[in-house]
Design an enzyme around this catalytic site. Structure first.
Site, PDB file in Angstrom:
ATOM      1  N   LYS A 145       0.844  -1.185   0.000  1.00 24.30           N
ATOM      2  CA  LYS A 145       0.000   0.000   0.000  1.00 24.30           C
ATOM      3  C   LYS A 145       0.887   1.246   0.000  1.00 24.30           C
ATOM      4  CE  LYS A 145      -4.083  -1.985   2.240  1.00 24.30           C
ATOM      5  NZ  LYS A 145      -5.084  -1.843   3.326  1.00 24.30           N
ATOM      6  N   GLU A 172     -11.485 -14.032   6.975  1.00 21.44           N
ATOM      7  CA  GLU A 172     -10.342 -13.291   6.449  1.00 21.44           C
ATOM      8  C   GLU A 172      -9.070 -13.822   7.115  1.00 21.44           C
ATOM      9  OE1 GLU A 172      -9.203  -8.674   5.702  1.00 21.44           O
ATOM     10  OE2 GLU A 172      -9.563  -9.230   7.777  1.00 21.44           O
ATOM     11  N   GLU A 187       2.178   1.301  13.295  1.00 22.27           N
ATOM     12  CA  GLU A 187       1.412   2.231  12.458  1.00 22.27           C
ATOM     13  C   GLU A 187       0.003   2.404  13.002  1.00 22.27           C
ATOM     14  OE1 GLU A 187      -1.079   3.036   8.653  1.00 22.27           O
ATOM     15  OE2 GLU A 187      -1.164   1.404  10.119  1.00 22.27           O
TER      16      GLU A 187
END
Length: 250
Positions: A145, A172, A187
């Site tokens: 990303k 997921e 992050e």
């Protein structure tokens, strides 16, 4: 399965409701809560199925190869409050079949590996099992990303066998290295602390840290290969291209 229409509302005799405000009766609210709990229970069972499959792979590697490709596995099922909030944001109603088709991250499993090669190896070993259906794959390792985030994401469908029959439940699964996981955790904490209004200078530092983490992954894997005398293998999306025919598009 759909949530049935709520049959009754509490309203005091002789009083008009204020605007659109209504109060759900206690029995209807209790029924709704029970149905939601059962719905989420299916996701917990599916998540545990995935965890069991990963545990078997880890045990086999330890006993047969004297090597553990899995450093850590974590999992979670969304809470009712979290799920309801997401349904409201997405404008999705209370039909369980629609929720299952539209919301794929109700149950999540994160697999942390030492090396990038293990990420792809485990992904392949898990998704090639004949009771697993691959719904989606996003390779943020090959194509990170913009902020530097790296991970391999997949949505898989797992069969759960209940007293009422089989239910196919999406889960997921994220695969990442230790370095990727450390960076993603930091992050997340930074964005939470600054309420997503992170100073530009810190964003640049995070991007630089992501590049450093990627370099560390490459160096550590090279050392591992040299130490064990194993040939370097291609771990980028060659394997994912082979998976593409197995991806089922709903």
């Amino acid at each position: 399965m759909s949530i049935p229409a709520i049959p009754a509302f509490d309203q005091r005799a002789g009083e008009e409701p204020e605007g659109d405000e209504i109060t759900i009766s206690a029995s209807a609210l209790r029924s709704l809560g029970d149905q939601m709990q059962r719905f989420l229970l299916e996701y917990r069972f599916a998540m545990e199925e995935v965890e069991t499959k990963l545990a078997i792979l880890r045990e086999e590697f330890l006993h047969m190869h004297e090597y553990n490709p899995i450093e850590h596995v974590s999992s979670r099922v969304k809470s009712i409050d979290s799920l309801v909030a997401k349904l409201e944001r997405r404008g999705i109603g209370t039909d369980f079949d629609v929720i299952r088709k539209e919301i794929y991250d109700i149950a999540g499993v994160r697999v942390t590996c030492a090396f990038i090669r293990d990420v792809y190896r485990l992904f392949d070993l898990l998704t090639q099992q004949d009771d697993i259906t691959v719904l989606e794959v996003e390779d943020y390792i090959e194509t990170p990303k913009p902020n530097g985030y790296k991970s391999l994401h997949t949505i898989i469908s797992v069969p759960v066998y209940l007293s009422t029959g089989r239910v196919d439940v999406p889960v997921e699964v994220q695969f990442r290295t230790i370095a990727m996981d450390f960076w993603a955790s930091l992050e997340h904490k930074i964005y939470y602390k600054y309420d997503r209004q992170v100073p530009l200078s810190m964003i640049r530092e995070l991007k630089h840290a992501a590049e450093t983490a990627a370099e560390l992954d490459t160096r550590m894997e090279r050392l591992h290969v040299q130490m064990h005398g194993e040939p370097e293998t291609h771990t980028a999306p060659l394997e994912l291209r082979e998976v593409s025919p197995r991806i089922h598009r709903a």
